[in-house]
Design an enzyme around this catalytic site. Structure first.
Site, PDB file in Angstrom:
ATOM      1  N   LYS A 172      12.305  26.193 -60.429  1.00 17.18           N
ATOM      2  CA  LYS A 172      13.013  26.486 -61.672  1.00 17.18           C
ATOM      3  C   LYS A 172      12.940  25.250 -62.576  1.00 17.18           C
ATOM      4  O   LYS A 172      13.503  24.205 -62.246  1.00 17.18           O
ATOM      5  CB  LYS A 172      14.467  26.854 -61.362  1.00 17.18           C
ATOM      6  CG  LYS A 172      15.250  27.380 -62.564  1.00 17.18           C
ATOM      7  CD  LYS A 172      16.023  26.272 -63.223  1.00 17.18           C
ATOM      8  CE  LYS A 172      16.711  26.758 -64.497  1.00 17.18           C
ATOM      9  NZ  LYS A 172      17.259  25.635 -65.266  1.00 17.18           N
ATOM     10  N   GLU A 245      16.797  13.797 -55.660  1.00 23.62           N
ATOM     11  CA  GLU A 245      16.446  12.615 -56.458  1.00 23.62           C
ATOM     12  C   GLU A 245      17.320  12.675 -57.692  1.00 23.62           C
ATOM     13  O   GLU A 245      17.099  13.474 -58.599  1.00 23.62           O
ATOM     14  CB  GLU A 245      14.959  12.642 -56.812  1.00 23.62           C
ATOM     15  CG  GLU A 245      14.410  11.268 -57.208  1.00 23.62           C
ATOM     16  CD  GLU A 245      14.662  10.910 -58.663  1.00 23.62           C
ATOM     17  OE1 GLU A 245      15.722  10.310 -58.956  1.00 23.62           O
ATOM     18  OE2 GLU A 245      13.818  11.225 -59.503  1.00 23.62           O
ATOM     19  N   CYS A 279      15.292   7.876 -64.916  1.00 22.89           N
ATOM     20  CA  CYS A 279      16.323   7.398 -63.983  1.00 22.89           C
ATOM     21  C   CYS A 279      16.080   5.964 -63.533  1.00 22.89           C
ATOM     22  O   CYS A 279      16.990   5.319 -63.014  1.00 22.89           O
ATOM     23  CB  CYS A 279      16.386   8.313 -62.759  1.00 22.89           C
ATOM     24  SG  CYS A 279      16.927   9.987 -63.130  1.00 22.89           S
TER      25      CYS A 279
END
Length: 475
Positions: A172, A245, A279
């Protein structure tokens, strides 16, 4: 109009509901994508389950051949993928073509080779008259949720190791960036066959449905800490394996023996790349008190020279900082910029750029303290913060004083200090005198609230396998 991709075909959602696709550079809608419902998710998992029965039996060399062909096809379709990614994310085409396509192709080829070298304990007689050996098997059908900051690359990180290990996937993509994920699935189906990779588009409810569905044996997400916690709770109901993650707030420790201009250039490049929507972005600088003022000034100069794509053509090679991805993220970043504490300074940036699209000026905030939310919370925008430290011990304490544990860097000319500090930092990756480079052979993944499991490398492939012990009586 974007469609789902299930069992090798583009299909409309059973729900009939759609959501807009917006160009972040203009803030204008240019397409729609389906908001998939339970029936769509059921269909995707049914296709993945059927495909798994055959795909799990393919040999490593067969999977390698398919992945290598897929890598070649991605390379051949690079311009179309880049153009679609640029419109869906606002990224400049020349940056995506140079900085994302080559590593994506390399990563696919890495996993193609890695599929053939899975390891386990040597077969042997660990008990008299009995021979034991280890099998590494695919986990099964995998449910995955990908983020919006690197739609193409994160899709590759997600499904390639899973498929290389013999699993099948229901993926998704983010609600704001589904376009290139569906394109990749169309390309992949020509080489993997129907049902091996399925894509269902939708919102958070759709993503929750992909995770909660009883079919997958493992779920994997790249996203926020809050999303990761929700996935862990949901997966716990069926005791599914999880691969998380999550967010980061990477400390960048600059000692007084580092070259200030070199450090500022490297930090700015790693802090403003993709508008800081990474990130691992180099956005939390800890500078030795003796150089904090000079480093802040050097970073401000870099910020003023970081050219955004605002008002420029998609192929303008003079601009490299894109807008943030969506209106919600714009509001979040501007919220931080409107709440700078009185003891801090903003020597560069600090404002929205223009009145169309989701642009934020590359920004530096200096003089911050460790308890300021700008230091502690992930801003996920083109904002570099600077705080100071007195000595090595304090630098480590401040760097580790966060719930995140994904990435970090140390800037120093002393080898022994670099080793000491890298050993002490509680982060899944530590760079020394650089920040942000990744290679397919090395793992990427964090500690603490940044999640668990590894992307890239053999460790990433092994995460998508299960270990079986087989023992035979030979007496």
């Amino acid at each position: 109009m974007v469609q789902n991709f299930i069992d090798g075909e583009l299909v409309d959602s059973a729900s009939g509901a759609t959501m807009p696709i917006v160009d972040p550079a203009t803030g204008e809608k240019y397409g729609t994508a389906p908001i998939s419902n339970e029936q769509d998710i059921d269909n995707a998992y049914a296709a993945a389950s059927r495909a798994f029965a055959d795909w799990r039996r393919t040999t490593p060399s067969q999977r390698q051949k398919a992945l290598l062909a897929f890598a070649d096809a991605v390379e051949a379709n690079a311009e179309a993928l880049v153009a679609a990614e640029g419109r869906n994310t606002g990224k400049p085409n020349h940056v995506t073509l140079a900085e994302e396509i080559p590593p994506m192709v390399d990563q696919i080829r890495f996993f193609a080779g890695a599929a053939r070298i899975l390891e386990g304990k040597a077969a042997g007689e660990y008990l008299a008259d009995h021979t034991s050996w280890i099998r590494r098997e695919p986990v099964g059908v995998i449910g995955q949720v990908a983020p919006w900051n690197y739609p193409m690359m994160m899709a590759i990180w997600k499904f390639c190791p899973a498929i290389a290990a013999g699993n099948t996937v229901v993926l998704k993509p983010s609600d704001t960036t589904p376009v290139t994920t569906v394109m990749l699935a169309e390309i992949a189906a020509q080489h993997f066959g129907p049902g091996v990779l399925n894509v269902v588009c939708g919102d958070r409810v759709t993503g929750a449905g992909v995770v909660a569905h009883p079919t997958p044996q493992m779920v994997s997400i790249t996203g926020s800490v809050a999303a990761g916690r929700a996935v862990a709770v949901s997966a716990g109901g069926h005791l599914k394996r999880t691969h998380l993650e999550l967010g980061g707030k990477a400390p960048v420790i600059v000692f007084d023996d580092a070259d200030i201009l070199t450090a500022a250039e490297g930090i700015a490049a790693a802090g403003y790349f993709n508008a800081g929507q990474d990130c691992t972005a180099a956005t939390r600088v800890l500078a030795h008190a003796g150089i904090a003022e000079d480093l802040t000034a050097a970073l401000a100069e870099q910020a003023r020279g970081a050219v955004t794509t605002f008002g420029r053509a998609a192929d303008d090679e003079g601009a490299w900082v894109p807008p943030v991805n969506n209106s919600n993220q714009l509001d979040r970043v501007l919220g931080f910029l409107s709440d700078v504490p009185a003891h801090a300074t903003v020597p560069a940036g600090g404002n929205r750029q223009g009145d169309k699209g989701f642009y934020v000026e590359p920004t530096v905030i200096g003089g911050l303290r460790h308890d300021d939310r700008h230091v502690r919370d992930e801003i996920f925008g083109p904002v570099i913060t600077v705080q100071s430290f007195a000595d090595e011990d304090e630098s480590i304490r401040l760097a580790n004083g966060t719930e995140y544990g994904l990435a970090s860097s140390v800037w120093t000319s002393h080898v022994s200090r670099a080793i000491r500090v890298s050993n002490a930092l509680d982060f899944g990756c530590v760079w020394i005198n650089t920040h942000i480079p990744l290679v397919a052979e090395m793992p990427h993944g964090g500690f603490k609230a940044s999640g668990h499991g590894k992307d890239l490398s053999m460790y990433g492939l092994e995460d998508y396998t299960r270990i079986k012990h087989v023992m035979a009586y030979t007496g």
